[in-house]
Design a protein around this motif. Structure first.
Motif, PDB file in Angstrom:
ATOM      1  N   PHE A 165     -42.706  53.940 -24.243  1.00  0.00           N
ATOM      2  CA  PHE A 165     -43.945  54.280 -23.522  1.00  0.00           C
ATOM      3  C   PHE A 165     -44.295  55.753 -23.715  1.00  0.00           C
ATOM      4  O   PHE A 165     -44.840  56.414 -22.833  1.00  0.00           O
ATOM      5  CB  PHE A 165     -43.867  53.889 -22.042  1.00  0.00           C
TER       6      PHE A 165
ATOM      7  N   ILE B  60     -37.204  52.057 -15.908  1.00  0.00           N
ATOM      8  CA  ILE B  60     -37.798  53.188 -15.172  1.00  0.00           C
ATOM      9  C   ILE B  60     -39.315  53.009 -15.027  1.00  0.00           C
ATOM     10  O   ILE B  60     -39.880  53.327 -13.977  1.00  0.00           O
ATOM     11  CB  ILE B  60     -37.434  54.544 -15.840  1.00  0.00           C
TER      12      ILE B  60
ATOM     13  N   LYS C 121     -36.584  62.929 -13.239  1.00  0.00           N
ATOM     14  CA  LYS C 121     -37.174  62.650 -14.553  1.00  0.00           C
ATOM     15  C   LYS C 121     -38.697  62.716 -14.519  1.00  0.00           C
ATOM     16  O   LYS C 121     -39.331  63.276 -15.399  1.00  0.00           O
ATOM     17  CB  LYS C 121     -36.744  61.265 -15.053  1.00  0.00           C
TER      18      LYS C 121
ATOM     19  N   GLY D 245     -39.849  65.260 -17.107  1.00  0.00           N
ATOM     20  CA  GLY D 245     -38.554  65.318 -17.787  1.00  0.00           C
ATOM     21  C   GLY D 245     -38.340  64.142 -18.707  1.00  0.00           C
ATOM     22  O   GLY D 245     -37.348  64.080 -19.420  1.00  0.00           O
ATOM     23  N   CYS D 246     -39.259  63.207 -18.677  1.00  0.00           N
ATOM     24  CA  CYS D 246     -39.147  61.979 -19.455  1.00  0.00           C
ATOM     25  C   CYS D 246     -40.131  62.026 -20.612  1.00  0.00           C
ATOM     26  O   CYS D 246     -41.245  62.510 -20.461  1.00  0.00           O
ATOM     27  CB  CYS D 246     -39.460  60.796 -18.530  1.00  0.00           C
ATOM     28  N   THR D 247     -39.704  61.508 -21.765  1.00  0.00           N
ATOM     29  CA  THR D 247     -40.573  61.494 -22.938  1.00  0.00           C
ATOM     30  C   THR D 247     -41.116  60.096 -23.234  1.00  0.00           C
ATOM     31  O   THR D 247     -41.895  59.929 -24.159  1.00  0.00           O
ATOM     32  CB  THR D 247     -39.786  61.945 -24.190  1.00  0.00           C
ATOM     33  N   GLY D 248     -40.633  59.109 -22.485  1.00  0.00           N
ATOM     34  CA  GLY D 248     -41.083  57.735 -22.733  1.00  0.00           C
ATOM     35  C   GLY D 248     -40.384  57.071 -23.904  1.00  0.00           C
ATOM     36  O   GLY D 248     -40.906  56.122 -24.483  1.00  0.00           O
ATOM     37  N   CYS D 249     -39.175  57.548 -24.242  1.00  0.00           N
ATOM     38  CA  CYS D 249     -38.461  56.978 -25.397  1.00  0.00           C
ATOM     39  C   CYS D 249     -37.911  55.594 -25.101  1.00  0.00           C
ATOM     40  O   CYS D 249     -37.588  54.844 -26.020  1.00  0.00           O
ATOM     41  CB  CYS D 249     -37.329  57.901 -25.834  1.00  0.00           C
ATOM     42  N   GLY D 250     -37.736  55.269 -23.807  1.00  0.00           N
ATOM     43  CA  GLY D 250     -37.272  53.928 -23.437  1.00  0.00           C
ATOM     44  C   GLY D 250     -35.787  53.692 -23.627  1.00  0.00           C
ATOM     45  O   GLY D 250     -35.315  52.568 -23.419  1.00  0.00           O
ATOM     46  N   ARG D 251     -35.030  54.710 -24.011  1.00  0.00           N
ATOM     47  CA  ARG D 251     -33.579  54.503 -24.217  1.00  0.00           C
ATOM     48  C   ARG D 251     -32.907  54.020 -22.933  1.00  0.00           C
ATOM     49  O   ARG D 251     -32.063  53.123 -22.960  1.00  0.00           O
ATOM     50  CB  ARG D 251     -32.916  55.810 -24.659  1.00  0.00           C
ATOM     51  N   CYS D 252     -33.290  54.635 -21.805  1.00  0.00           N
ATOM     52  CA  CYS D 252     -32.615  54.264 -20.558  1.00  0.00           C
ATOM     53  C   CYS D 252     -32.925  52.823 -20.167  1.00  0.00           C
ATOM     54  O   CYS D 252     -32.177  52.220 -19.408  1.00  0.00           O
ATOM     55  CB  CYS D 252     -33.010  55.223 -19.435  1.00  0.00           C
TER      56      CYS D 252
ATOM     57  N   CYS E 157     -30.156  59.341 -22.310  1.00  0.00           N
ATOM     58  CA  CYS E 157     -31.437  60.050 -22.188  1.00  0.00           C
ATOM     59  C   CYS E 157     -31.391  61.349 -22.992  1.00  0.00           C
ATOM     60  O   CYS E 157     -30.459  62.124 -22.848  1.00  0.00           O
ATOM     61  CB  CYS E 157     -31.734  60.354 -20.723  1.00  0.00           C
ATOM     62  N   PRO E 158     -32.402  61.591 -23.815  1.00  0.00           N
ATOM     63  CA  PRO E 158     -32.365  62.788 -24.660  1.00  0.00           C
ATOM     64  C   PRO E 158     -32.626  64.083 -23.893  1.00  0.00           C
ATOM     65  O   PRO E 158     -32.432  65.154 -24.449  1.00  0.00           O
ATOM     66  CB  PRO E 158     -33.486  62.525 -25.670  1.00  0.00           C
TER      67      PRO E 158
ATOM     68  N   TRP F 276     -32.343  60.515  -9.639  1.00  0.00           N
ATOM     69  CA  TRP F 276     -32.521  60.508 -11.094  1.00  0.00           C
ATOM     70  C   TRP F 276     -33.982  60.251 -11.462  1.00  0.00           C
ATOM     71  O   TRP F 276     -34.586  61.023 -12.202  1.00  0.00           O
ATOM     72  CB  TRP F 276     -31.614  59.432 -11.736  1.00  0.00           C
TER      73      TRP F 276
HETATM   74  S1  SF4 Z   1     -37.523  56.914 -21.191  1.00  0.00           S
HETATM   75 FE1  SF4 Z   1     -35.564  57.142 -20.098  1.00  0.00          FE
HETATM   76  S2  SF4 Z   1     -34.134  57.898 -21.677  1.00  0.00           S
HETATM   77 FE2  SF4 Z   1     -36.216  58.256 -22.471  1.00  0.00          FE
HETATM   78  S3  SF4 Z   1     -36.717  60.342 -21.817  1.00  0.00           S
HETATM   79 FE3  SF4 Z   1     -37.502  58.941 -20.231  1.00  0.00          FE
HETATM   80  S4  SF4 Z   1     -35.863  58.895 -18.700  1.00  0.00           S
HETATM   81 FE4  SF4 Z   1     -34.945  59.699 -20.587  1.00  0.00          FE
END
Ligand code: SF4
Ligand code: SF4
Ligand code: SF4
Lengths: 384, 260
Positions: A174, A367, A338, A350-357, A282-283, A334
């Motif tokens: 996202f 999230i 973020k 603090g979140c980039t939307g990478c979706g790893r978590c 999370c990066p 948390w």
């Molecule tokens: S999507 Fe999750 S892992 Fe990715 S930056 Fe946001 S909080 Fe961190």
């Protein structure tokens, strides 16, 4: 520098790697390693994934064979750049005791690996725009303000960044709503966009720094035609258009402030394993624990830090006990940090939307879906 | 405890166990000489016929409490020990032998022994902490020698021992393993298990067995739910949580919720 654009064929890609290696960089890139795309030393373009994509959903990650020539269709790897720049474990004080006197021993140069003389010079080839956005966030934490983190700083200063814009989003991505992708904006040395309508794939290359221009000139790539540029840009736009998850991060501080006692926290805490995978994958999660070690005879000792997680009881353990004893308060802390409180600290989410978590949470906690539940908005996510 | 002044006296005791944890201490090899120099090992029948007397500054206890005699003896050891450290899954959770806690141990005795009348045993196998207060736990089946060395170093230096208490996944991710549960749907107990082993099984592609027992916040029933979604049968689910740390309450809860 965006007006300069080149077209890279496979031969240029090989030279890009070798020129960086000749310049003394330790070149790292994505490779298929068992069931995932992971980062490791890269010596040639053949080691990159080819015709490989990834499918993710909450708690699941699978590589998928694709029919095209694409090398960068696997979204974010479970690795992020923090593994190399903000390493999992690092000793930063060595001390010795000599006849009752206490000495701090000279350590390695900041950022150097154990026993190494100088900090490594990494070239990252194939990082994603969200990885780049994550570095910008780590920079704000470690480099801005009165206290500069010298180990991170030493490694970060040297790093050469070749970002590959995404032309295929994963289901858990996202980044578009977080304004961190799928195209990179600034901060890279070279940005590539893959053109998969031809086989083998070609790349649109744009330089974001003087050393980026120098690199592309050194590999003598031709200028890109306007039609080629337009097709590459369109593919990147498409990657944004297919994203179903979104987080309206600007509203997050207000949503959080009115959601402290929301029943959702308790429901999520019952699903949460307090395993910490979300934070470690999370990066941008940067928290560390400080641990001390001593020799049996007490002659030497040291202090190290290791990646930590806000999901542990030792995190925020102060005199008298832990500040947050329940999993509910830990998850709230948390997510709140973020999406909301980071904005007040560092000026961005603090979140980039990478979706790893989302993908790497064994319980499949999402999230974006959690935030939608708090905000009371509909959400494309599919979590349980 | 200050070095130099006084070498702390140490006793190493055994209850119902396989001796693997004590062997792990002996496996410290080069470091063992340093430990033997720094502390005064008075009682360690596994290693020496030289049997000394207490009191002990530090008592390490391996094994679970399974007999009336055990139950008495652990009280005596506690009275003689300043610091009591439970060693390994048997001492901290009751061990694999705690599987008897769900069954009639008398029935086992009748099946195994030619003269069952000679056997006097408790109905349960229980951890040391169910009988006397303990000061520290070293988890694992067997314990990690690095943890043993760490607790000795810390007690000698007078600092807090750095022992893990959170999930194995943290250690696994630091190490850089690809998650088996997420990427391959392997039934890994890591998210409910305490760190400490160095995530050696996931590093070899084998899902965690839970040797180090539940972590401080373990939510084993929620992990069981995930295993169920991945297709694990109810009997297999019960077996997954009933191994070396079966009697640890979080694992017990998950295994008792299983419908068999
Ligand atoms: S999507 Fe999750 S892992 Fe990715 S930056 Fe946001 S909080 Fe961190
Ligand atoms: S949200 Fe998911 S990854 Fe994070 S601690 Fe909870 S179960 Fe683990
Ligand atoms: S492999 Fe197991 S221990 Fe490692 S992160 Fe995944 S669930 Fe946790």
């Amino acid at each position: 520098m965006r007006d300069k654009a080149w077209r890279l064929g496979p031969e240029h890609f090989g030279r890009l790697i070798s020129v960086l290696a000749e310049q003394g960089y330790e070149v790292l890139g994505p490779q298929v390693d068992g069931p995932a795309v992971r980062w490791g030393p890269l010596t040639g373009p053949d080691e990159l994934p080819q015709g490989i994509g990834a499918e993710t959903s909450p708690g699941h990650y699978r590589l998928k064979q694709r029919s095209g020539p694409e090398r960068f269709a696997w979204g974010p790897s479970p690795d992020s750049l923090k593994r190399w720049l903000h390493v999992p474990e690092e000793c930063f004080v060595h001390a010795a005791q000599d006849n009752g006197a206490f000495h701090i021993l000279p350590g390695e140069q900041p950022g150097a690996p154990p026993g190494g003389a100088a900090p490594p010079k990494f070239a990252f080839i194939g990082m994603r725009p969200c990885d780049l956005a994550a570095l910008v966030r780590l920079d704000a934490v470690f480099l801005k303000g009165p206290y500069v983190e010298e180990h991170y700083s030493a490694r970060r200063r040297e790093a050469f960044l070749v970002v590959v814009n995404c032309t295929a989003s994963l289901d858990t991505c996202f980044c578009a709503s977080m304004e961190c992708g799928p195209g990179a904006r600034t901060g890279y040395d070279v940005a590539l966009t893959e053109h998969t309508a031809e086989e083998p794939a070609a790349y649109l290359a744009e330089a974001g720094s003087a050393r980026g221009v120098a690199l592309i000139e050194a590999i003598t790539a031709p200028r890109a035609e306007p039609g080629f540029i337009a097709e590459c840009r369109e593919a990147c736009k498409q990657a944004a258009a297919v994203q179903r998850r979104r987080v309206d991060w600007r509203t997050a501080p207000a949503v959080m402030l009115r959601s402290f006692e929301h029943p959702r926290w308790e429901q999520t805490a019952r699903r949460c394993l307090a395993c910490g995978n979300c934070t470690l994958t999370c990066p941008t999660c940067f928290c560390v624990n400080t641990i001390e070690h001593t020799a049996i005879d007490g002659s030497t000792g040291g202090r190290s830090r290791v990646w930590d997680s806000c999901f542990t009881q030792n995190f925020t353990y102060i005199h008298g006990g832990s500040v947050r004893t329940s999993v509910k308060s830990r998850y709230r802390q948390w997510l709140g940090h973020k999406l909301a409180w980071w904005q007040q600290q560092f000026g961005t989410a603090g979140c980039t939307g990478c979706g790893r978590c989302i993908a790497w949470c064994p319980a499949g906690i999402d999230i974006s879906e959690e935030f939608a539940a708090l905000a009371g908005t509909a959400q494309g996510g599919t979590g349980a | 405890m200050k070095p130099d002044k006084h070498r702390p006296t140490v006793g190493i005791f055994k209850f119902a166990s396989c001796d693997g944890c004590q062997l792990t201490l002996l496996d410290c090899e080069d470091d063992l000489l340093a430990v033997a120099g720094a502390v005064d090992i008075r009682y360690f029948p596994e290693a020496s016929r030289n049997i000394g007397k207490g009191p002990f500054d530090i008592a390490f206890v391996e094994g679970s409490i399974t007999t009336h005699h055990d139950a008495d003896r652990i009280q005596q050891i506690r009275r003689q020990a300043r610091i009591l450290i439970a060693l390994g899954a048997c001492a901290t959770a009751g061990g694999i032998q705690a599987l008897r806690n769900w069954h009639d141990s008398g029935e086992y005795v009748r099946q195994v022994y030619a003269k069952p009348d000679y056997i006097s045993t408790l109905k349960t196998s229980t951890p040391v902490a169910e009988h006397v207060p303990i000061d520290y736990e070293l988890r694992g089946c067997p314990v990690q020698k690095t943890h043993f060395l760490e607790i000795v170093c810390a007690l000698l230096t007078g600092r807090r021992p750095q022992l893990p208490s959170a999930s194995l996944c943290i250690e696994c991710k630091r190490k850089g393993n690809t998650c088996l549960l997420v990427a391959s749907s392997e039934p890994c107990l890591g998210p409910a298990t305490q760190a400490g082993c160095g995530a050696i099984c996931p590093a070899m592609g084998r899902a965690c067995y839970g040797c180090f027992g539940p972590h401080e916040n373990a939510n084993a029933p929620a992990l069981a739910k995930r295993f169920r979604e991945d297709g694990m049968s109810e009997p297999d689910l019960q077996r997954a949580f009933r191994t070396y740390n079966a009697w640890a309450w979080q694992f017990r809860k998950a295994s008792e919720e299983v419908e068999t």
